[in-house]
Scaffold this motif. Structure first.
Motif, short mmCIF file in Angstrom:
data_model
loop_
_atom_site.label_atom_id
_atom_site.label_comp_id
_atom_site.label_asym_id
_atom_site.label_seq_id
_atom_site.Cartn_x
_atom_site.Cartn_y
_atom_site.Cartn_z
N THR A 11 1.24 -0.99 0.59
CA THR A 11 0.05 0.08 -0.02
C THR A 11 0.92 1.43 0.16
OG1 THR A 11 -0.33 0.00 2.69
CG2 THR A 11 -1.95 -1.27 1.53
N ASN A 71 -3.64 7.94 2.10
CA ASN A 71 -4.62 7.46 0.58
C ASN A 71 -5.19 9.41 0.17
OD1 ASN A 71 -5.48 5.48 0.44
ND2 ASN A 71 -6.25 4.94 2.31
N ASN A 90 -1.06 12.09 -7.59
CA ASN A 90 -2.81 11.85 -6.81
C ASN A 90 -3.26 13.05 -6.46
OD1 ASN A 90 -3.45 10.01 -4.57
ND2 ASN A 90 -1.89 10.21 -3.26
#
Length: 288
Positions: free
Chosen positions: A5, A88, A117
């Motif tokens: 991740t 995230n 991102n």
């Protein structure tokens, strides 16, 4: 440890003193966090220390609030300020543009393909020309014309939109307007601008044509944070490309625009990845 991740990002700075690296890395080890990437720099001129760590918690039940509370006890003797960014997190980026579309096109492509991102909740322009591009991407586009007389009102509208869409960063992707001192102060440290870098310097209309007339041998671009000094804010990234006598003005424009879009992308990517630290009038930028 093989990463499956994205990592947490820890960034910090403090006055220079012995033990700055140790206090962070020791805490990471003792709290069971695996360091994947680490960069640090001690600036002897400003006597400031900077560090960035990408890490993976050993426990799936990682508690960010507990991390901050526990690290605060270690950080206090060092007068260390820090920030913890979750894996995230996608920063909300407002893009401002005029008529040139090369930088906007590039940013939206990299946003769409995941190279950046980020979230792009709004595009703001002083011209209507690029609205179809925004519509194709499904992004709200606001056309806010501006004149010398309406500048305060137009900038107030821009601020309203930045706050409405909760933008954390503003990117001037060839927004061809000089921001007022008040606007620069409002955006201090959270707005990135791009402009050409030609030697010698050519200002005003058609800079690439002026450069061709002088026989320049390179074109370039600079991405920097916005401040009240026109095109002189703290530099994040720069790019150059060689040219020669066989390049005509339109060739210089094309090459210059290529350098501009890549340079701006690198600056935005470094900023959103928490690799850039403001250090007075300069920046500390950690590589990848």
């Amino acid at each position: 440890m093989k990463a499956t991740t994205k990592p947490w990002i820890f960034t910090a700075q403090c006055p220079s003193m012995i033990g700055t690296v140790d206090v962070v890395t020791r805490f990471m080890a003792e709290s069971g966090n695996y360091i994947e990437e680490i960069h640090s720099f001690d600036d002897q001129e400003s006597e400031r220390f900077f560090i960035r760590i990408a890490f993976f918690p050993k426990s799936e039940e990682f508690d960010a609030q507990a991390f901050n509370e526990q690290f605060a006890l270690r950080a206090e003797p060092f007068q260390m300020s820090w920030e913890l960014t979750e894996p995230n997190h996608r920063p909300r980026v407002a893009i401002m543009v005029s008529k040139y579309d090369h930088c906007l096109n590039d940013l939206l492509y990299r946003y769409r393909t995941g190279q950046l991102n980020i979230e792009v909740p709004v595009i703001i322009s002083n011209h209507p020309d690029l609205e179809p591009l925004a519509q194709w991407h499904g992004i709200p586009y606001y056309y806010l014309p501006i004149t010398a007389d309406t500048k305060p009102q137009q900038e107030a509208q821009v601020i309203e939109l930045i706050e409405k869409y909760e933008a954390e960063l503003v990117v001037l992707a060839r927004y061809m307007q000089v921001l007022s001192p008040e606007m620069c102060q409002y955006l201090d440290g959270r707005a990135i601008n791009i402009h050409h870098s030609l030697l010698p310097g050519f200002k005003g209309a058609r800079p690439y044509h002026q450069a061709w007339e002088k026989g320049v041998k390179m074109v370039g671009a600079t991405a920097h944070y916005v401040n009240n000094d026109l095109d002189e804010g703290p530099i994040i990234t720069q790019g150059i490309q060689s040219v020669d006598h066989a390049h005509y003005p339109e060739d210089l424009v094309a090459k210059g625009q290529d350098v501009e879009r890549v340079t701006l992308f690198n600056a935005v990517k470094s900023h959103v990845e928490k690799r850039v630290f403001l250090n007075g009038k300069r920046t500390v930028v950690f590589g990848r």
